[in-house]
Design a protein around this motif. Sequence first.
Motif, PDB file in Angstrom:
ATOM      1  N   MET A   1      11.194 -14.296   4.005  1.00  0.00           N
ATOM      2  CA  MET A   1      12.164 -13.578   3.185  1.00  0.00           C
ATOM      3  C   MET A   1      12.546 -12.273   3.855  1.00  0.00           C
ATOM      4  N   THR A   2      13.832 -11.966   3.849  1.00  0.00           N
ATOM      5  CA  THR A   2      14.269 -10.670   4.346  1.00  0.00           C
ATOM      6  C   THR A   2      15.113  -9.965   3.302  1.00  0.00           C
ATOM      7  N   LEU A   3      14.915  -8.684   3.184  1.00  0.00           N
ATOM      8  CA  LEU A   3      15.723  -7.844   2.311  1.00  0.00           C
ATOM      9  C   LEU A   3      16.562  -6.881   3.143  1.00  0.00           C
ATOM     10  N   SER A   4      16.768  -7.246   4.389  1.00  0.00           N
ATOM     11  CA  SER A   4      17.561  -6.415   5.293  1.00  0.00           C
ATOM     12  C   SER A   4      18.952  -6.193   4.720  1.00  0.00           C
ATOM     13  N   GLY A   5      19.390  -4.943   4.763  1.00  0.00           N
ATOM     14  CA  GLY A   5      20.699  -4.599   4.234  1.00  0.00           C
ATOM     15  C   GLY A   5      20.700  -4.254   2.763  1.00  0.00           C
ATOM     16  N   LYS A   6      19.559  -4.453   2.091  1.00  0.00           N
ATOM     17  CA  LYS A   6      19.459  -4.141   0.670  1.00  0.00           C
ATOM     18  C   LYS A   6      18.934  -2.717   0.481  1.00  0.00           C
ATOM     19  N   HIS A   7      19.487  -2.028  -0.506  1.00  0.00           N
ATOM     20  CA  HIS A   7      19.023  -0.692  -0.874  1.00  0.00           C
ATOM     21  C   HIS A   7      18.230  -0.799  -2.170  1.00  0.00           C
ATOM     22  N   ALA A   8      16.991  -0.371  -2.139  1.00  0.00           N
ATOM     23  CA  ALA A   8      16.126  -0.388  -3.322  1.00  0.00           C
ATOM     24  C   ALA A   8      15.849   1.034  -3.781  1.00  0.00           C
ATOM     25  N   LEU A   9      15.724   1.193  -5.075  1.00  0.00           N
ATOM     26  CA  LEU A   9      15.346   2.477  -5.670  1.00  0.00           C
ATOM     27  C   LEU A   9      14.079   2.264  -6.473  1.00  0.00           C
ATOM     28  N   VAL A  10      13.055   3.077  -6.201  1.00  0.00           N
ATOM     29  CA  VAL A  10      11.779   2.973  -6.917  1.00  0.00           C
ATOM     30  C   VAL A  10      11.448   4.330  -7.513  1.00  0.00           C
ATOM     31  N   THR A  11      11.480   4.433  -8.837  1.00  0.00           N
ATOM     32  CA  THR A  11      11.074   5.689  -9.460  1.00  0.00           C
ATOM     33  C   THR A  11       9.552   5.740  -9.528  1.00  0.00           C
ATOM     34  N   GLY A  12       9.014   6.946  -9.461  1.00  0.00           N
ATOM     35  CA  GLY A  12       7.561   7.080  -9.374  1.00  0.00           C
ATOM     36  C   GLY A  12       7.045   6.419  -8.110  1.00  0.00           C
ATOM     37  N   GLY A  13       7.829   6.550  -7.031  1.00  0.00           N
ATOM     38  CA  GLY A  13       7.539   5.816  -5.801  1.00  0.00           C
ATOM     39  C   GLY A  13       6.618   6.504  -4.819  1.00  0.00           C
ATOM     40  N   GLY A  14       6.075   7.649  -5.194  1.00  0.00           N
ATOM     41  CA  GLY A  14       5.240   8.388  -4.262  1.00  0.00           C
ATOM     42  C   GLY A  14       3.764   8.073  -4.338  1.00  0.00           C
ATOM     43  N   THR A  15       3.339   7.392  -5.398  1.00  0.00           N
ATOM     44  CA  THR A  15       1.912   7.103  -5.584  1.00  0.00           C
ATOM     45  C   THR A  15       1.744   5.752  -6.279  1.00  0.00           C
ATOM     46  N   GLY A  16       0.525   5.251  -6.280  1.00  0.00           N
ATOM     47  CA  GLY A  16       0.121   4.124  -7.107  1.00  0.00           C
ATOM     48  C   GLY A  16       0.971   2.875  -6.977  1.00  0.00           C
ATOM     49  N   ILE A  17       1.311   2.298  -8.121  1.00  0.00           N
ATOM     50  CA  ILE A  17       2.076   1.059  -8.158  1.00  0.00           C
ATOM     51  C   ILE A  17       3.434   1.239  -7.484  1.00  0.00           C
ATOM     52  N   GLY A  18       4.099   2.345  -7.763  1.00  0.00           N
ATOM     53  CA  GLY A  18       5.423   2.577  -7.192  1.00  0.00           C
ATOM     54  C   GLY A  18       5.408   2.605  -5.677  1.00  0.00           C
ATOM     55  N   LEU A  19       4.423   3.268  -5.108  1.00  0.00           N
ATOM     56  CA  LEU A  19       4.326   3.341  -3.652  1.00  0.00           C
ATOM     57  C   LEU A  19       4.023   1.967  -3.062  1.00  0.00           C
ATOM     58  N   ALA A  20       3.149   1.201  -3.699  1.00  0.00           N
ATOM     59  CA  ALA A  20       2.843  -0.146  -3.215  1.00  0.00           C
ATOM     60  C   ALA A  20       4.095  -1.019  -3.220  1.00  0.00           C
ATOM     61  N   ILE A  21       4.896  -0.908  -4.273  1.00  0.00           N
ATOM     62  CA  ILE A  21       6.141  -1.674  -4.353  1.00  0.00           C
ATOM     63  C   ILE A  21       7.115  -1.222  -3.276  1.00  0.00           C
ATOM     64  N   ALA A  22       7.274   0.088  -3.129  1.00  0.00           N
ATOM     65  CA  ALA A  22       8.213   0.622  -2.144  1.00  0.00           C
ATOM     66  C   ALA A  22       7.857   0.163  -0.735  1.00  0.00           C
ATOM     67  N   ARG A  23       6.587   0.232  -0.392  1.00  0.00           N
ATOM     68  CA  ARG A  23       6.163  -0.184   0.948  1.00  0.00           C
ATOM     69  C   ARG A  23       6.368  -1.680   1.157  1.00  0.00           C
ATOM     70  N   ALA A  24       6.110  -2.479   0.134  1.00  0.00           N
ATOM     71  CA  ALA A  24       6.306  -3.925   0.259  1.00  0.00           C
ATOM     72  C   ALA A  24       7.777  -4.254   0.475  1.00  0.00           C
ATOM     73  N   LEU A  25       8.659  -3.587  -0.253  1.00  0.00           N
ATOM     74  CA  LEU A  25      10.093  -3.825  -0.080  1.00  0.00           C
ATOM     75  C   LEU A  25      10.560  -3.386   1.304  1.00  0.00           C
ATOM     76  N   ALA A  26      10.073  -2.238   1.760  1.00  0.00           N
ATOM     77  CA  ALA A  26      10.444  -1.753   3.093  1.00  0.00           C
ATOM     78  C   ALA A  26       9.919  -2.676   4.182  1.00  0.00           C
ATOM     79  N   ASP A  27       8.724  -3.197   3.996  1.00  0.00           N
ATOM     80  CA  ASP A  27       8.151  -4.126   4.975  1.00  0.00           C
ATOM     81  C   ASP A  27       9.011  -5.380   5.130  1.00  0.00           C
ATOM     82  N   HIS A  28       9.791  -5.694   4.102  1.00  0.00           N
ATOM     83  CA  HIS A  28      10.668  -6.860   4.161  1.00  0.00           C
ATOM     84  C   HIS A  28      12.112  -6.489   4.466  1.00  0.00           C
ATOM     85  N   GLY A  29      12.313  -5.265   4.948  1.00  0.00           N
ATOM     86  CA  GLY A  29      13.613  -4.896   5.484  1.00  0.00           C
ATOM     87  C   GLY A  29      14.485  -4.020   4.627  1.00  0.00           C
TER      88      GLY A  29
END
Length: 250
Positions: free
Chosen positions: A1-29
């Motif tokens: 799966m690639t999310l290249s070209g997609k822009h994601a917004l994650v609120t509360g993205g600096g710690t905890g669940i939000g950061l884990a989600i943000a990093r996973a999305l970035a890892d997929h492009g």
Amino acid sequence: MTLSGKHALVTGGGTGIGLAIARALADHGAQVTITGRRAEVLEGVAGNGLYPAAMDVTDEAQVADTIAKAADQRGPVQICIANAGIAEGRAVHKTDMAFWRRMMATNLDGAFLTVRESLNSMRGSDWGRVIAISSIAGLKGLKGAAAYTASKHGMIGLIRALSEDYLSTPYTFNAICPAYVDTEIISRNVTSIQERAGVSADEARAMMVDANKHKRLIAPSEVAQAVLWLCGPGSESVNGQAIEIAGGKF
């Protein structure tokens, strides 16, 4: 799966669940805008596809301005993760309006504003995902936490209504409902439970672990993987759902 070209917004993205989600999305492009109230926390984890933007989800004008600027810089928000929230318990007879409003303003109003402003840009695109990070408390009553429970139920109601509004579009709306997740919130809750229940720190932590069906804390990465699934191919018909991540059925 690639999310290249997609822009994601994650609120509360600096710690905890939000950061884990943000990093996973970035890892997929994906290019991921991470928001939170503390700029220094966001900047400390930025890079590798994560772009920090200080934002208080309770401030309507700030939410509108921040999301509009992020969309100008990285394209329309096609993945909106409404994750920012606070988790505090208080007996209802000790709950004043200031506490109630703070809980609703952050958890429910904040999710509404985040989704509304993200949709302003998403609606011009050919694909989109809106995911609210609710809680198992959005599906059941959490003892000693009426305000928190009500706010998380409200998030699920918002998601279900939006899924009906946008049925004929390429956008889906879902909520993820974790039980107790191993984040810094657990550490804060230990102190709160100690004070309310008159127990030791170990006993307070054990109470949260035992509340999970499988008797262990959930890793933030488990929630992030559920987000990736909802953003991946084959998830197009998963819409208007409240997905439990709780080690068993509540």
